[in-house]
Scaffold this motif. Structure first.
Motif, PDB file in Angstrom:
ATOM      1  N   VAL A  16     -72.811 -33.105  52.297  1.00  0.00           N
ATOM      2  CA  VAL A  16     -71.681 -33.383  51.409  1.00  0.00           C
ATOM      3  C   VAL A  16     -70.632 -32.282  51.548  1.00  0.00           C
ATOM      4  O   VAL A  16     -69.435 -32.544  51.709  1.00  0.00           O
ATOM      5  CB  VAL A  16     -72.148 -33.491  49.944  1.00  0.00           C
ATOM      6  N   ALA A  17     -71.074 -31.032  51.509  1.00  0.00           N
ATOM      7  CA  ALA A  17     -70.141 -29.909  51.614  1.00  0.00           C
ATOM      8  C   ALA A  17     -69.480 -29.877  52.984  1.00  0.00           C
ATOM      9  O   ALA A  17     -68.266 -29.676  53.098  1.00  0.00           O
ATOM     10  CB  ALA A  17     -70.875 -28.600  51.357  1.00  0.00           C
ATOM     11  N   ASN A  18     -70.244 -30.101  54.032  1.00  0.00           N
ATOM     12  CA  ASN A  18     -69.695 -30.031  55.379  1.00  0.00           C
ATOM     13  C   ASN A  18     -68.739 -31.163  55.659  1.00  0.00           C
ATOM     14  O   ASN A  18     -67.771 -31.000  56.396  1.00  0.00           O
ATOM     15  CB  ASN A  18     -70.821 -30.049  56.419  1.00  0.00           C
ATOM     16  N   ALA A  21     -65.427 -30.379  54.400  1.00  0.00           N
ATOM     17  CA  ALA A  21     -64.780 -29.409  55.287  1.00  0.00           C
ATOM     18  C   ALA A  21     -64.598 -29.957  56.705  1.00  0.00           C
ATOM     19  O   ALA A  21     -64.086 -29.273  57.569  1.00  0.00           O
ATOM     20  CB  ALA A  21     -65.607 -28.122  55.322  1.00  0.00           C
ATOM     21  N   GLY A  22     -65.082 -31.173  56.938  1.00  0.00           N
ATOM     22  CA  GLY A  22     -64.859 -31.786  58.243  1.00  0.00           C
ATOM     23  C   GLY A  22     -66.056 -31.819  59.167  1.00  0.00           C
ATOM     24  O   GLY A  22     -65.909 -32.053  60.356  1.00  0.00           O
ATOM     25  N   GLY A  23     -67.274 -31.579  58.668  1.00  0.00           N
ATOM     26  CA  GLY A  23     -68.459 -31.538  59.516  1.00  0.00           C
ATOM     27  C   GLY A  23     -69.332 -32.780  59.380  1.00  0.00           C
ATOM     28  O   GLY A  23     -69.064 -33.668  58.600  1.00  0.00           O
ATOM     29  N   LEU A  54     -64.254 -35.137  42.408  1.00  0.00           N
ATOM     30  CA  LEU A  54     -63.873 -33.756  42.128  1.00  0.00           C
ATOM     31  C   LEU A  54     -62.362 -33.613  42.045  1.00  0.00           C
ATOM     32  O   LEU A  54     -61.843 -32.874  41.198  1.00  0.00           O
ATOM     33  CB  LEU A  54     -64.446 -32.824  43.194  1.00  0.00           C
ATOM     34  N   SER A  55     -61.638 -34.327  42.894  1.00  0.00           N
ATOM     35  CA  SER A  55     -60.180 -34.290  42.825  1.00  0.00           C
ATOM     36  C   SER A  55     -59.695 -34.888  41.514  1.00  0.00           C
ATOM     37  O   SER A  55     -58.751 -34.371  40.894  1.00  0.00           O
ATOM     38  CB  SER A  55     -59.573 -35.055  44.006  1.00  0.00           C
ATOM     39  N   ALA A  56     -60.338 -35.963  41.069  1.00  0.00           N
ATOM     40  CA  ALA A  56     -59.967 -36.580  39.796  1.00  0.00           C
ATOM     41  C   ALA A  56     -60.270 -35.651  38.622  1.00  0.00           C
ATOM     42  O   ALA A  56     -59.507 -35.587  37.649  1.00  0.00           O
ATOM     43  CB  ALA A  56     -60.716 -37.904  39.625  1.00  0.00           C
ATOM     44  N   ALA A  57     -61.382 -34.915  38.725  1.00  0.00           N
ATOM     45  CA  ALA A  57     -61.726 -33.961  37.660  1.00  0.00           C
ATOM     46  C   ALA A  57     -60.681 -32.856  37.582  1.00  0.00           C
ATOM     47  O   ALA A  57     -60.282 -32.428  36.491  1.00  0.00           O
ATOM     48  CB  ALA A  57     -63.110 -33.368  37.918  1.00  0.00           C
ATOM     49  N   VAL A  82     -61.237 -28.373  46.964  1.00  0.00           N
ATOM     50  CA  VAL A  82     -62.614 -28.880  46.977  1.00  0.00           C
ATOM     51  C   VAL A  82     -63.318 -28.491  48.271  1.00  0.00           C
ATOM     52  O   VAL A  82     -64.504 -28.151  48.276  1.00  0.00           O
ATOM     53  CB  VAL A  82     -62.626 -30.407  46.788  1.00  0.00           C
ATOM     54  N   ALA A  83     -62.584 -28.513  49.372  1.00  0.00           N
ATOM     55  CA  ALA A  83     -63.178 -28.157  50.663  1.00  0.00           C
ATOM     56  C   ALA A  83     -63.650 -26.717  50.700  1.00  0.00           C
ATOM     57  O   ALA A  83     -64.558 -26.371  51.461  1.00  0.00           O
ATOM     58  CB  ALA A  83     -62.164 -28.399  51.788  1.00  0.00           C
ATOM     59  N   GLU A  84     -63.060 -25.871  49.867  1.00  0.00           N
ATOM     60  CA  GLU A  84     -63.421 -24.450  49.855  1.00  0.00           C
ATOM     61  C   GLU A  84     -64.317 -24.073  48.678  1.00  0.00           C
ATOM     62  O   GLU A  84     -64.985 -23.037  48.728  1.00  0.00           O
ATOM     63  CB  GLU A  84     -62.157 -23.588  49.803  1.00  0.00           C
TER      64      GLU A  84
END
Length: 259
Positions: A16-18, A21-23, A54-57, A82-84
């Motif tokens: 999810v995290a990657n 960030a594009g992974g 997360l963007s909506a939050a 969010v990406a960071e």
């Protein structure tokens, strides 16, 4: 060989995290069953939902920032954040403490130099709103205290109260950004704003302070006595009137009840 449950959970969280960030995580996709859609597509849907949620939050926590820059710009800003910085706790109302600093460093937003301070104000209002209301100091609470004891008295700010200082008139910018506000332009050279954000019974609000009052409240927030705080206020504003300022702030419920 199938992943053990702890490894599967860790891989899913990393995926999810990657993805934000594009992974990608091919080893996780191998553990997901695909039927009408592929395993990769299933994971992509979930990860998109996480990023969108997360963007909506962030939009809910920083509504004034979004009102100033528009939904499209804010979406890009939020997704970059969010990406960071994914949440580290499950309560989304607590997500975004580092967002004002991120806004201040966000290159596409440099044309709005006050935006980071507006984000700080939005965050302070969010913190105050989710803080316990608590009892406030009232004039009656001071009636039984001997006058000679008052100068040495320490009075705290309410829980969740935040002092915000900005070189820009962020109070006027905030007011002009609210739904239904007039379309009048705000003069950015109108002077700085010193604000005290407070929890209210069913909301959060801010009080505009003058130079003496903000010095007075900042000193009290550090745990000093009324006498010391009054001295700090007089240094910041020689015309500071302790009696008038204290009465005004007391009427606005700007102090926590005595412990």
């Amino acid at each position: 060989m199938p992943l053990a449950l702890p490894d599967l959970q860790a891989a899913f969280a990393a995926h999810v995290a990657n993805d934000v960030a594009g992974g990608d995580r091919a080893d996780l996709a191998a553990a997901v069953v695909g039927d009408t859609i592929s395993a990769e597509a299933r994971l992509r849907v979930y990860r998109h939902h996480v990023a969108h949620s997360l963007s909506a939050a962030l939009a809910a926590t920083f509504p004034t920032v979004q009102a100033l820059v528009g939904e499209g710009f804010f979406r890009g800003l939020a997704q970059s954040f969010v990406a960071e910085a994914l949440p580290t706790q499950p309560v989304l109302a607590e997500y975004g403490a580092d967002f004002p600093a991120f806004v201040g460093a966000y290159a596409p937003g440099r044309a709005l130099p006050y935006l980071a301070d507006i984000a700080r104000l939005d965050w302070a209002l969010n913190v105050a709103f989710h803080s316990p209301e608590g009892r406030r100091l009232a004039a009656a609470d001071l009636a039984g205290i001997a006058p000679e004891r008052l100068p040495s008295l320490s009075i705290a700010l309410p829980e969740g109260a935040v002092l915000i200082r900005s070189r820009y008139p962020i109070d006027r910018i905030w007011n002009a950004s609210q739904p239904g506000a007039s379309a009048d332009m705000v003069d950015l050279d109108a002077g700085q704003a010193d604000l005290l954000v407070l929890r209210r019974s069913d909301d959060a609000a801010f009080i505009v302070l003058d130079a003496g009052e903000v010095a007075f409240m900042a000193s009290l927030a550090e745990g000093t006595s009324l006498e010391v705080a009054a001295g700090q206020a007089a240094s910041a504003e020689p015309a500071f009137d302790l009696s008038a300022a204290f009465a005004r702030l007391l009427s606005l419920e700007a102090f926590a009840a005595l412990q």
